[in-house]
Scaffold this motif. Structure first.
Motif, PDB file in Angstrom:
ATOM      1  N   LEU A 194      50.369  52.833  19.857  1.00 11.39           N
ATOM      2  CA  LEU A 194      50.005  51.539  20.436  1.00 11.39           C
ATOM      3  C   LEU A 194      51.180  50.567  20.379  1.00 11.39           C
ATOM      4  O   LEU A 194      51.456  49.839  21.334  1.00 11.39           O
ATOM      5  N   LEU A 195      51.886  50.564  19.254  1.00  9.40           N
ATOM      6  CA  LEU A 195      53.006  49.644  19.084  1.00  9.40           C
ATOM      7  C   LEU A 195      54.121  49.903  20.095  1.00  9.40           C
ATOM      8  O   LEU A 195      54.780  48.974  20.562  1.00  9.40           O
ATOM      9  N   LEU A 196      54.335  51.162  20.452  1.00 15.36           N
ATOM     10  CA  LEU A 196      55.446  51.510  21.336  1.00 15.36           C
ATOM     11  C   LEU A 196      55.051  51.565  22.807  1.00 15.36           C
ATOM     12  O   LEU A 196      55.911  51.779  23.670  1.00 15.36           O
ATOM     13  N   PHE A 197      53.790  51.341  23.115  1.00 15.83           N
ATOM     14  CA  PHE A 197      53.275  51.633  24.451  1.00 15.83           C
ATOM     15  C   PHE A 197      54.040  50.914  25.559  1.00 15.83           C
ATOM     16  O   PHE A 197      54.317  51.492  26.613  1.00 15.83           O
ATOM     17  N   ASP A 198      54.390  49.646  25.365  1.00 17.60           N
ATOM     18  CA  ASP A 198      55.048  48.878  26.427  1.00 17.60           C
ATOM     19  C   ASP A 198      56.572  48.939  26.370  1.00 17.60           C
ATOM     20  O   ASP A 198      57.242  48.404  27.255  1.00 17.60           O
ATOM     21  N   SER A 199      57.118  49.549  25.332  1.00 16.90           N
ATOM     22  CA  SER A 199      58.569  49.704  25.277  1.00 16.90           C
ATOM     23  C   SER A 199      58.998  50.781  26.274  1.00 16.90           C
ATOM     24  O   SER A 199      58.224  51.681  26.609  1.00 16.90           O
ATOM     25  N   ASP A 200      60.227  50.685  26.742  1.00 17.15           N
ATOM     26  CA  ASP A 200      60.755  51.657  27.701  1.00 17.15           C
ATOM     27  C   ASP A 200      60.699  53.053  27.087  1.00 17.15           C
ATOM     28  O   ASP A 200      61.188  53.271  25.970  1.00 17.15           O
ATOM     29  N   MET A 201      60.100  54.003  27.816  1.00 17.64           N
ATOM     30  CA  MET A 201      59.950  55.359  27.287  1.00 17.64           C
ATOM     31  C   MET A 201      61.286  55.972  26.899  1.00 17.64           C
ATOM     32  O   MET A 201      61.359  56.815  25.999  1.00 17.64           O
TER      33      MET A 201
ATOM     34  N   LYS B 141      62.492  42.592  17.770  1.00 17.44           N
ATOM     35  CA  LYS B 141      63.849  42.761  18.296  1.00 17.44           C
ATOM     36  C   LYS B 141      64.833  43.070  17.173  1.00 17.44           C
ATOM     37  O   LYS B 141      65.832  43.772  17.389  1.00 17.44           O
ATOM     38  N   ALA B 142      64.560  42.541  15.978  1.00 17.57           N
ATOM     39  CA  ALA B 142      65.435  42.828  14.842  1.00 17.57           C
ATOM     40  C   ALA B 142      65.286  44.276  14.388  1.00 17.57           C
ATOM     41  O   ALA B 142      66.242  44.885  13.900  1.00 17.57           O
ATOM     42  N   ILE B 143      64.093  44.828  14.544  1.00 20.70           N
ATOM     43  CA  ILE B 143      63.872  46.229  14.191  1.00 20.70           C
ATOM     44  C   ILE B 143      64.611  47.135  15.164  1.00 20.70           C
ATOM     45  O   ILE B 143      65.271  48.100  14.773  1.00 20.70           O
ATOM     46  N   HIS B 144      64.494  46.827  16.467  1.00 18.89           N
ATOM     47  CA  HIS B 144      65.187  47.585  17.511  1.00 18.89           C
ATOM     48  C   HIS B 144      65.254  46.697  18.748  1.00 18.89           C
ATOM     49  O   HIS B 144      64.241  46.122  19.152  1.00 18.89           O
ATOM     50  N   PRO B 145      66.419  46.558  19.369  1.00 16.80           N
ATOM     51  CA  PRO B 145      66.562  45.627  20.506  1.00 16.80           C
ATOM     52  C   PRO B 145      65.668  45.960  21.694  1.00 16.80           C
ATOM     53  O   PRO B 145      65.413  45.088  22.530  1.00 16.80           O
ATOM     54  N   LYS B 146      65.172  47.194  21.784  1.00 15.89           N
ATOM     55  CA  LYS B 146      64.317  47.586  22.905  1.00 15.89           C
ATOM     56  C   LYS B 146      62.837  47.670  22.516  1.00 15.89           C
ATOM     57  O   LYS B 146      62.015  48.168  23.285  1.00 15.89           O
ATOM     58  N   PHE B 147      62.509  47.172  21.336  1.00 15.90           N
ATOM     59  CA  PHE B 147      61.129  47.216  20.842  1.00 15.90           C
ATOM     60  C   PHE B 147      60.369  46.032  21.440  1.00 15.90           C
ATOM     61  O   PHE B 147      60.662  44.878  21.148  1.00 15.90           O
ATOM     62  N   VAL B 148      59.376  46.320  22.280  1.00 17.79           N
ATOM     63  CA  VAL B 148      58.591  45.288  22.960  1.00 17.79           C
ATOM     64  C   VAL B 148      57.158  45.346  22.456  1.00 17.79           C
ATOM     65  O   VAL B 148      56.511  46.398  22.527  1.00 17.79           O
ATOM     66  N   LEU B 149      56.641  44.226  21.954  1.00 22.46           N
ATOM     67  CA  LEU B 149      55.248  44.195  21.517  1.00 22.46           C
ATOM     68  C   LEU B 149      54.345  44.352  22.736  1.00 22.46           C
ATOM     69  O   LEU B 149      54.450  43.587  23.695  1.00 22.46           O
ATOM     70  N   PRO B 150      53.447  45.339  22.750  1.00 19.94           N
ATOM     71  CA  PRO B 150      52.612  45.589  23.931  1.00 19.94           C
ATOM     72  C   PRO B 150      51.705  44.409  24.273  1.00 19.94           C
ATOM     73  O   PRO B 150      51.202  43.709  23.391  1.00 19.94           O
TER      74      PRO B 150
END
Length: 403
Positions: A270-277, A238-247
């Motif tokens: 893989l890291l971005l897979f579950d974050s909002d597109m 979340k500190a890296i980006h508020p919309k960054f979600v660990l898959p």
């Protein structure tokens, strides 16, 4: 914890020879050389070392390494701006640094380095367990130099920073603290844990490239899944980006799948897979991900939106523009139906090609021009769908189209 002091039991014969040559070089040049950092920590913990980390005191690293090159046949691989050198000698990789101090202005920036003695060099390091040195003598190793109680912290099985501004000066130490904690099964010392928690918000002070490098380094660790989950639990993503979600993928699979040697581009996907597109691009930019990642993410979006495909040719048309890295990630992370379609495309359709060419069509009387390409597309679709097979069958199909 049992601690080893007879290091030669854990050092290979070729490593012993290299250390003797380093000690001899230091003696000839009238300088001091030390085995340092993670090499000392691992040997104390009974772990065999792969690379040899040394520091040299009272001499320029270039001068020392060039002496090793001319005197003992070392091969210099590269020098860095921070006064370090990587070389090979006797089949071993050796990282050579000058003993130095570091200052971080502004905070989070790469350090400014200047020469210092071994005590100051050890004082600048990230954690006490990495702040020990062993003198390298021509015929043996000397006694452990431990000004920061690293031995005691190994015995206590704790990770401890050396000063209160450690994480503020260099937020990449947050990643390393978690990495060492999980890998070594050590606890963060209480004050260190408090300092880490208070410094997570400063991660934005370091460059996206450095942040990404630390995460990718973690992703190649055997316990990567547990490390990533621990980073997530303290709010790093979340500190890296508020919309960054660990898959959710990392909850159960990564510790095993990391052994598959994922590429850096695949790891980013893989890291971005579950974050909002909708936020993929901005998250990628926040970590300075390379352009190849953005291209792969576009392919991943195509696969996430993949509808039900009736024919092989439809699957092919939907996925042919998707990069290989994105295909591999999709197979692992998409739902079963989409994953199966992507895997079928990758393994059975992607490499298919016709036996005939445009010249064959022209020889059948087709006028050169766009019609040739249009007919070849129809034949290729028929090939993918199993309606034709082999050169003769393809030619017969063309004849049926132009009859």
């Amino acid at each position: 914890m049992n601690m080893h002091t007879n290091f030669y039991e854990l050092i290979s014969e070729s490593q012993r020879k290299v250390l003797r040559l380093i000690g001899t070089a230091a003696s000839v040049l009238s300088v001091n050389s030390y085995l340092v950092g993670g090499s000392v920590r691992d040997l104390i913990m009974g772990v065999k070392i792969r690379d040899i980390d040394i520091s040299v005191e009272s001499i320029n690293v270039r001068e020392f390494c060039e002496f090793m090159e001319t005197s003992f046949g070392a091969q210099i691989l590269r020098f860095s701006e921070f006064g370090t050198c990587k070389l090979t000698l006797g089949g071993e990789i050796v990282d050579v640094a000058m003993t130095r101090s570091e200052t971080y202005e502004p905070q989070g920036s790469l350090p400014t380095v200047k020469y210092a003695d071994i005590d100051m060099d050890l004082a600048r390091r990230d954690f006490s367990i990495n702040s020990m040195a062993v003198p390298i003598l021509p015929s043996e190793l000397g006694s452990i130099i431990d000004p920061n109680q690293g031995l005691e912290d190994i015995r206590r099985e704790v990770i401890r920073v050396l000063h209160p501004r450690s994480f503020v000066d260099d937020s990449t130490r947050i990643f390393r603290a978690v990495r060492y904690s999980v890998r070594l099964e050590f606890e963060l010392e209480n004050e260190t844990n408090e300092l880490l928690m208070n410094s997570v918000q400063d991660i934005g002070n370091i460059s996206g490239t450095r942040t990404l490098n630390e995460i990718i380094r973690i992703c190649h660790e055997p316990q990567a899944g547990n490390m990533l989950k621990k980073l997530n639990s303290v709010g790093v993503f979340k500190a890296i980006h508020p919309k960054f979600v660990l898959p959710s993928y990392f909850e159960g699979n990564w510790n095993d799948d990391c052994k598959e040697a994922w590429s850096d581009v695949e790891i980013c996907c893989l890291l971005l897979f579950d974050s909002d597109m909708e936020y993929w691009e901005s998250i990628a930019h926040s970590m300075d991900m390379p352009k190849a990642v953005l291209k792969a993410l576009t392919g991943l979006e195509i696969m996430k939106n993949l509808g039900e495909q009736k024919r092989n040719s439809d699957i092919y048309q939907s996925l042919i523009s998707v990069p290989q890295e994105a295909l591999n990630v999709g197979i692992k992370c998409l739902d079963k139906t989409k994953s199966a379609e992507v895997k079928f495309f990758r393994d059975n359709l992607k490499g298919r090609h016709l036996s005939i060419t445009g010249d064959d069509l022209i020889s059948l009387g087709v006028e050169p021009g766009p019609l040739v390409g249009h007919l070849l597309d129809q034949v290729f679709a028929a090939l993918l769908n199993g309606d034709v097979q082999g050169r003769d069958s393809e030619l017969e199909f063309v004849k049926s189209l132009i009859a």
